[in-house]
Design a protein around this motif. Structure first.
Motif, PDB file in Angstrom:
ATOM      1  N   VAL A 112      39.522  33.563  36.484  1.00  0.00           N
ATOM      2  CA  VAL A 112      40.233  32.293  36.393  1.00  0.00           C
ATOM      3  C   VAL A 112      39.529  30.976  36.937  1.00  0.00           C
ATOM      4  CG1 VAL A 112      42.445  33.180  36.173  1.00  0.00           C
ATOM      5  CG2 VAL A 112      41.333  33.422  38.582  1.00  0.00           C
ATOM      6  N   ASP A 113      38.719  31.239  37.934  1.00  0.00           N
ATOM      7  CA  ASP A 113      37.866  30.154  38.660  1.00  0.00           C
ATOM      8  C   ASP A 113      36.372  30.131  38.284  1.00  0.00           C
ATOM      9  OD1 ASP A 113      39.762  28.139  39.929  1.00  0.00           O
ATOM     10  OD2 ASP A 113      39.993  29.722  41.650  1.00  0.00           O
ATOM     11  N   VAL A 114      35.907  28.785  37.665  1.00  0.00           N
ATOM     12  CA  VAL A 114      34.443  28.903  37.284  1.00  0.00           C
ATOM     13  C   VAL A 114      33.825  27.464  38.227  1.00  0.00           C
ATOM     14  CG1 VAL A 114      32.802  28.895  35.610  1.00  0.00           C
ATOM     15  CG2 VAL A 114      34.756  29.998  35.199  1.00  0.00           C
ATOM     16  N   ASP A 115      32.868  27.681  38.683  1.00  0.00           N
ATOM     17  CA  ASP A 115      32.279  26.503  39.343  1.00  0.00           C
ATOM     18  C   ASP A 115      30.763  26.547  38.519  1.00  0.00           C
ATOM     19  OD1 ASP A 115      33.889  25.301  41.065  1.00  0.00           O
ATOM     20  OD2 ASP A 115      33.472  26.661  42.744  1.00  0.00           O
ATOM     21  N   TYR A 146      32.443  33.682  45.797  1.00  0.00           N
ATOM     22  CA  TYR A 146      32.304  34.192  44.409  1.00  0.00           C
ATOM     23  C   TYR A 146      32.099  35.590  44.464  1.00  0.00           C
ATOM     24  CZ  TYR A 146      31.471  29.119  43.874  1.00  0.00           C
ATOM     25  OH  TYR A 146      31.643  27.826  43.994  1.00  0.00           O
ATOM     26  N   ASP A 147      32.654  36.394  43.479  1.00  0.00           N
ATOM     27  CA  ASP A 147      32.470  37.733  42.937  1.00  0.00           C
ATOM     28  C   ASP A 147      31.057  37.856  42.405  1.00  0.00           C
ATOM     29  OD1 ASP A 147      34.908  38.774  44.023  1.00  0.00           O
ATOM     30  OD2 ASP A 147      35.979  38.140  42.101  1.00  0.00           O
ATOM     31  N   GLY A 206      24.123  40.711  48.433  1.00  0.00           N
ATOM     32  CA  GLY A 206      25.075  41.482  48.163  1.00  0.00           C
ATOM     33  C   GLY A 206      26.365  41.133  47.252  1.00  0.00           C
ATOM     34  N   VAL A 207      25.816  39.860  46.548  1.00  0.00           N
ATOM     35  CA  VAL A 207      26.934  39.302  45.552  1.00  0.00           C
ATOM     36  C   VAL A 207      25.895  39.385  44.236  1.00  0.00           C
ATOM     37  CG1 VAL A 207      27.889  37.207  44.515  1.00  0.00           C
ATOM     38  CG2 VAL A 207      28.064  37.924  46.940  1.00  0.00           C
ATOM     39  N   PRO A 208      26.315  39.953  43.018  1.00  0.00           N
ATOM     40  CA  PRO A 208      25.614  40.124  41.872  1.00  0.00           C
ATOM     41  C   PRO A 208      25.182  38.691  41.389  1.00  0.00           C
ATOM     42  CG  PRO A 208      27.641  40.868  41.606  1.00  0.00           C
ATOM     43  CD  PRO A 208      27.544  40.742  43.016  1.00  0.00           C
ATOM     44  N   GLY A 247      30.703  42.634  39.080  1.00  0.00           N
ATOM     45  CA  GLY A 247      31.574  42.195  40.299  1.00  0.00           C
ATOM     46  C   GLY A 247      32.554  43.257  40.477  1.00  0.00           C
ATOM     47  N   SER A 248      33.111  43.629  39.563  1.00  0.00           N
ATOM     48  CA  SER A 248      34.313  44.732  39.400  1.00  0.00           C
ATOM     49  C   SER A 248      33.812  45.721  40.361  1.00  0.00           C
ATOM     50  CB  SER A 248      35.069  44.628  38.051  1.00  0.00           C
ATOM     51  OG  SER A 248      34.999  45.914  37.833  1.00  0.00           O
ATOM     52  N   LEU A 249      32.597  46.426  39.830  1.00  0.00           N
ATOM     53  CA  LEU A 249      32.215  47.684  40.093  1.00  0.00           C
ATOM     54  C   LEU A 249      32.142  47.451  41.923  1.00  0.00           C
ATOM     55  CD1 LEU A 249      31.097  50.633  40.136  1.00  0.00           C
ATOM     56  CD2 LEU A 249      28.685  49.281  39.370  1.00  0.00           C
TER      57      LEU A 249
END
Ligand SMILES: Nc1c(NC[C@H](O)[C@H](O)[C@H](O)CO)[nH]c(=O)[nH]c1=O
Ligand SMILES: CC(=O)[C@@H](O)COP(=O)(O)O
Length: 170
Positions: free
Chosen positions: A53-56, A79-80, A115-117, A154-156
């Motif tokens: 829903v949110d994209v920068d 961010y995810d 640690g963030v993809p 991100g979901s994993l």
């Protein structure tokens, strides 16, 4: 919601200077820009289909600058996933190898260190045609693939962290 960010040049070139650029160079620059736009469009559009829903969007001058901005965004805690997209086309010198090497290892470091993809969506091409083919041309649009990879990874991580099976980011 989508927000776009880009740096500002303090000393912007006078209007006439841009027009004076050699036609072939200008055509190449415009083609790269068109490929980048198509690539970004597919990335954002596909992400939204998957419920993002949110994209920068943050524009960098070149692929070599992707790691520093991607890492800072990843470490910002908002961010995810971050997707680093770029197009590098081989020229006459070894500059191509320097840009590709820096972008590749820098993006990997941004990902593992934060640690963030941080997804590697940089097209590394021998010709402009190869780039256009992969930015909405006959080979498809790699921007969409990068979006799917970001959503999946991100979901994993969110799932594993929720179950206490993976370290928290940062
Ligand atoms: N030639 C390409 C570049 N070159 C610019 C570098 O990325 C960098 O901005 C410069 O060396 C200053 O640090 N960048 C691309 O993304 N694609 C190219 O084909
Ligand atoms: C990948 C590059 O930066 C490339 O465009 C540089 O071109 P050249 O090697 O012809 O200077």
């Amino acid at each position: 919601m989508m927000a776009a960010h880009s740096g500002r040049l303090v000393a912007a070139p006078a209007q006439g200077q841009a027009a004076a650029a050699a036609p072939a160079r200008r055509r190449a620059a415009l083609a790269v820009r068109a490929a980048g736009k198509a690539y970004e469009g597919s990335l954002v559009g596909t992400g939204m289909k998957f419920g993002v829903v949110d994209v920068d969007v943050a524009w960098v001058p070149g692929s070599f600058e992707l790691p520093v901005v991607a890492k800072a965004m990843a470490k910002g805690g908002k961010y995810d996933a971050v997707v680093a997209i770029g197009v590098v086309v081989r020229g006459d010198t070894t500059h191509y190898d320097a840009v590709v090497g820096g972008a590749t290892s820098g993006v990997l470091n941004a990902s593992t260190d934060s640690g963030v993809p941080v997804i590697f969506g940089v097209l590394t091409c021998d010709t402009m045609e190869q780039a256009l083919d992969r930015a909405g041309g006959k080979v498809g649009n790699k921007g969409g693939e990068a979006a799917v990879t970001a959503v999946e990874t991100g979901s994993l991580l969110r799932q594993l962290r929720g179950e206490g099976k993976a370290a928290q980011p940062w």
